[in-house]
Motif scaffolding. Structure first.
Motif, PDB file in Angstrom:
ATOM      1  N   VAL B  71       0.759  -0.977   0.108  1.00 18.78           N
ATOM      2  CA  VAL B  71      -0.107   0.113  -0.105  1.00 18.78           C
ATOM      3  C   VAL B  71       0.893   1.339   0.095  1.00 18.78           C
ATOM      4  N   PHE B  72       0.877   1.935  -0.916  1.00 21.85           N
ATOM      5  CA  PHE B  72       1.753   3.063  -1.346  1.00 21.85           C
ATOM      6  C   PHE B  72       1.112   4.388  -1.819  1.00 21.85           C
ATOM      7  N   ALA B  92      14.629 -10.708  -5.980  1.00 24.84           N
ATOM      8  CA  ALA B  92      14.878 -12.105  -5.450  1.00 24.84           C
ATOM      9  C   ALA B  92      13.532 -13.161  -5.622  1.00 24.84           C
ATOM     10  N   GLY B  93      12.721 -12.525  -6.632  1.00 29.99           N
ATOM     11  CA  GLY B  93      11.590 -13.260  -7.303  1.00 29.99           C
ATOM     12  C   GLY B  93      10.450 -13.334  -6.206  1.00 29.99           C
ATOM     13  N   VAL B  94      10.133 -12.190  -5.421  1.00 21.72           N
ATOM     14  CA  VAL B  94       8.961 -12.076  -4.689  1.00 21.72           C
ATOM     15  C   VAL B  94       8.037 -11.220  -5.747  1.00 21.72           C
ATOM     16  N   PRO B  95       6.765 -12.010  -6.146  1.00 23.12           N
ATOM     17  CA  PRO B  95       5.912 -10.963  -6.879  1.00 23.12           C
ATOM     18  C   PRO B  95       5.085 -10.072  -5.871  1.00 23.12           C
ATOM     19  N   ILE B  96       5.030  -8.592  -6.459  1.00 24.47           N
ATOM     20  CA  ILE B  96       4.514  -7.718  -5.492  1.00 24.47           C
ATOM     21  C   ILE B  96       3.335  -6.685  -6.335  1.00 24.47           C
ATOM     22  N   ASP B  97       2.177  -6.870  -5.758  1.00 22.17           N
ATOM     23  CA  ASP B  97       0.975  -5.953  -6.187  1.00 22.17           C
ATOM     24  C   ASP B  97       1.074  -4.885  -5.313  1.00 22.17           C
ATOM     25  N   ALA B  98       0.259  -3.721  -5.980  1.00 21.95           N
ATOM     26  CA  ALA B  98       0.313  -2.668  -5.120  1.00 21.95           C
ATOM     27  C   ALA B  98      -0.980  -1.728  -5.131  1.00 21.95           C
ATOM     28  N   ILE B  99      -1.535  -1.199  -4.246  1.00 20.89           N
ATOM     29  CA  ILE B  99      -2.518  -0.239  -4.065  1.00 20.89           C
ATOM     30  C   ILE B  99      -2.042   1.010  -3.987  1.00 20.89           C
ATOM     31  N   ALA B 100      -2.370   1.955  -4.945  1.00 25.36           N
ATOM     32  CA  ALA B 100      -2.013   3.306  -4.768  1.00 25.36           C
ATOM     33  C   ALA B 100      -2.984   4.237  -4.168  1.00 25.36           C
ATOM     34  N   THR B 142       2.596  -2.948   4.028  1.00 22.84           N
ATOM     35  CA  THR B 142       2.784  -4.082   2.996  1.00 22.84           C
ATOM     36  C   THR B 142       2.248  -5.347   3.738  1.00 22.84           C
ATOM     37  N   PHE B 143       1.405  -6.155   3.100  1.00 26.06           N
ATOM     38  CA  PHE B 143       0.661  -7.467   3.489  1.00 26.06           C
ATOM     39  C   PHE B 143       1.436  -8.529   2.564  1.00 26.06           C
ATOM     40  N   LEU B 144       1.529  -9.537   3.499  1.00 26.25           N
ATOM     41  CA  LEU B 144       1.961 -10.975   2.865  1.00 26.25           C
ATOM     42  C   LEU B 144       0.745 -11.795   2.754  1.00 26.25           C
ATOM     43  N   ILE B 145       0.342 -12.085   1.290  1.00 24.03           N
ATOM     44  CA  ILE B 145      -0.792 -12.919   1.162  1.00 24.03           C
ATOM     45  C   ILE B 145      -0.370 -14.032   0.754  1.00 24.03           C
ATOM     46  N   ASP B 146      -0.875 -15.611   0.968  1.00 18.61           N
ATOM     47  CA  ASP B 146      -0.716 -16.652   0.880  1.00 18.61           C
ATOM     48  C   ASP B 146      -1.323 -16.949  -0.543  1.00 18.61           C
ATOM     49  N   GLY B 147      -1.125 -18.364  -0.913  1.00 15.04           N
ATOM     50  CA  GLY B 147      -1.514 -18.698  -2.228  1.00 15.04           C
ATOM     51  C   GLY B 147      -3.142 -19.039  -2.189  1.00 15.04           C
ATOM     52  N   LYS B 148      -3.763 -18.860  -1.027  1.00 11.50           N
ATOM     53  CA  LYS B 148      -5.168 -19.190  -0.800  1.00 11.50           C
ATOM     54  C   LYS B 148      -5.867 -17.848  -0.564  1.00 11.50           C
ATOM     55  N   GLY B 149      -5.139 -16.896  -0.578  1.00 10.79           N
ATOM     56  CA  GLY B 149      -5.725 -15.571  -0.403  1.00 10.79           C
ATOM     57  C   GLY B 149      -5.972 -15.054   0.966  1.00 10.79           C
ATOM     58  N   ILE B 150      -5.207 -15.631   2.043  1.00 16.47           N
ATOM     59  CA  ILE B 150      -5.204 -15.394   3.466  1.00 16.47           C
ATOM     60  C   ILE B 150      -4.229 -14.454   3.738  1.00 16.47           C
ATOM     61  N   VAL B 151      -4.466 -13.276   4.405  1.00 14.57           N
ATOM     62  CA  VAL B 151      -3.331 -12.374   5.004  1.00 14.57           C
ATOM     63  C   VAL B 151      -2.602 -12.888   6.175  1.00 14.57           C
ATOM     64  N   VAL B 152      -1.144 -13.072   5.566  1.00 16.07           N
ATOM     65  CA  VAL B 152      -0.393 -13.819   6.787  1.00 16.07           C
ATOM     66  C   VAL B 152       0.133 -12.940   7.616  1.00 16.07           C
ATOM     67  N   ASP B 158       7.869   1.783   6.449  1.00 12.66           N
ATOM     68  CA  ASP B 158       8.620   1.566   5.453  1.00 12.66           C
ATOM     69  C   ASP B 158       9.488   0.300   5.628  1.00 12.66           C
ATOM     70  N   ILE B 159       9.508  -0.552   4.583  1.00 14.67           N
ATOM     71  CA  ILE B 159      10.571  -1.707   4.846  1.00 14.67           C
ATOM     72  C   ILE B 159      12.062  -1.433   4.929  1.00 14.67           C
ATOM     73  N   ARG B 160      12.602  -1.735   6.123  1.00 11.05           N
ATOM     74  CA  ARG B 160      13.929  -1.347   6.139  1.00 11.05           C
ATOM     75  C   ARG B 160      15.018  -2.410   5.419  1.00 11.05           C
ATOM     76  N   PRO B 161      16.105  -1.881   5.271  1.00 14.26           N
ATOM     77  CA  PRO B 161      17.179  -2.905   4.710  1.00 14.26           C
ATOM     78  C   PRO B 161      17.372  -4.098   5.357  1.00 14.26           C
ATOM     79  N   GLU B 162      17.284  -3.897   6.670  1.00 11.01           N
ATOM     80  CA  GLU B 162      17.613  -5.112   7.559  1.00 11.01           C
ATOM     81  C   GLU B 162      16.232  -6.023   7.670  1.00 11.01           C
ATOM     82  N   GLN B 163      15.179  -5.725   7.145  1.00 14.70           N
ATOM     83  CA  GLN B 163      13.933  -6.329   7.323  1.00 14.70           C
ATOM     84  C   GLN B 163      13.847  -7.388   5.884  1.00 14.70           C
ATOM     85  N   VAL B 164      14.668  -7.074   4.969  1.00  7.37           N
ATOM     86  CA  VAL B 164      14.360  -7.720   3.590  1.00  7.37           C
ATOM     87  C   VAL B 164      14.381  -9.174   3.927  1.00  7.37           C
ATOM     88  N   ASP B 165      15.583  -9.633   4.543  1.00  2.96           N
ATOM     89  CA  ASP B 165      15.964 -11.067   4.672  1.00  2.96           C
ATOM     90  C   ASP B 165      14.645 -11.718   5.525  1.00  2.96           C
TER      91      ASP B 165
END
Lengths: 133, 175
Positions: B71-72, B92-100, B142-152, B158-165
């Motif tokens: 969400v940005f 790194a291969g993470v698909p990212i969708d967005a809501i503006a 930012t929300f992490l959504i699983d394959g079944k559409g559940i909000v995990v 803001d995502i910090r550099p140390e949060q990426v891993d």
């Protein structure tokens, strides 16, 4: 003017960063039906603005509070009950969004304290009246 | 008995002092978190904002595997700060969708040209309606959504550099 121009140019990225979209249709416009508007207003006063956490959405100037007012008015206009709208928001944000805390394990002390203090007062009063006799 | 009672006000004061001091030392967390964690993503459908980039709907997100929902807004300064981290996640291969949120086509174009474009799809949320239905209280989130559409999970701010891993690990756990 020649002195002002560099200042204006320096500020222009900041100006470009400001939100440029118009407020939501019903954010600052009352509903035509006064009963509905009164119900919406009453509900808005009990909902917390999530950006400016000390204010209700009725009092707040934040854009997001405006969007929340629009949401409340739209749903009231569509005939939804204020309780249903509040429950919908609590389902999204938790109890925190409401200024009217429901009775739960976390808030039980809040609700029980007045009763407990009243009991304590009665107990102290009784003890001191007895002593006087 | 009376002697002991005399100490009560001092004990009361010490208790109150301890409560106030602990509040000063460890201020309460004022982050408003979404109550949707562990629940399905609410149904929504948002139009596209820029040509060539599809809009976003909950139906289109279903059955596409785990992904991030960012969400940005182009007017949000911390969103500029988190952009490099989103680019790293995308690499790194993470698909990212967005809501503006409350944005315009030219502003988003300028923003993406400046900070990079990690987004597969961008939905146009003109009046924060979908943001409110997600229980999101600001940008960026930012929300992490699983394959079944559940909000995990929800990452507030803001995502910090140390949060990426950490986010990558969360994402890989879902695959």
């Amino acid at each position: 003017m020649r002195i002002l121009l560099p200042i204006v140019l320096a500020l222009s990225p900041a100006i470009a960063l400001a939100q440029s979209t118009a407020p939501a249709a019903l954010a600052d416009t009352q509903l035509a039906d006064p009963t509905q508007e009164a119900a919406a207003k009453a509900l808005m006063e009990t909902l917390r603005c999530v950006v400016c956490q000390g204010q209700s959405i009725a009092d707040s100037d934040a854009t997001m509070a405006g969007d929340m007012r629009a949401l409340v008015r739209q749903r009231i206009q569509a005939g939804e009950s204020p309780i249903a709208i509040r429950d919908w928001l609590i389902g999204r944000y938790g109890d925190y969004i409401s200024y009217d805390p429901p009775l739960s394990a976390a808030t039980s002390l809040l609700w029980a304290t007045p009763v407990l203090l009243l009991g304590l007062g009665v107990w102290i009063a009784r003890a001191s009246f007895r002593r006087r006799r | 008995m009376t002697r002991r009672v005399l100490w009560l006000p001092l004990v009361g004061f010490a208790l109150l002092f301890a409560v106030v001091a602990s509040g000063l030392m460890r201020p309460a967390d004022r982050t408003v978190r979404s109550a949707l964690i562990g629940k399905p993503l609410p149904a929504f459908s948002l139009p596209p904002l820029i040509p060539g980039k599809p809009g976003l709907s909950s139906a289109a997100m279903a059955g596409q595997g785990p992904r991030l929902l960012n969400v940005f807004a182009s007017w949000c300064v911390p969103c500029v700060a988190e952009a490099p981290q989103l680019m790293r996640l995308k690499a790194a291969g993470v698909p990212i969708d967005a809501i503006a949120i409350r944005d315009t086509t030219p502003a988003i174009r300028r923003f993406l040209a400046r900070v990079g474009d990690p987004y597969a799809r961008i939905g146009d949320d003109r009046v924060s309606a979908v943001q409110l239905s997600l229980g999101s209280s600001g940008v960026p989130e930012t929300f992490l959504i699983d394959g079944k559409g559940i909000v995990v999970r929800q990452y507030v701010g803001d995502i910090r550099p140390e949060q990426v891993d950490e986010i990558l690990a969360d994402f890989r756990k879902l695959r």
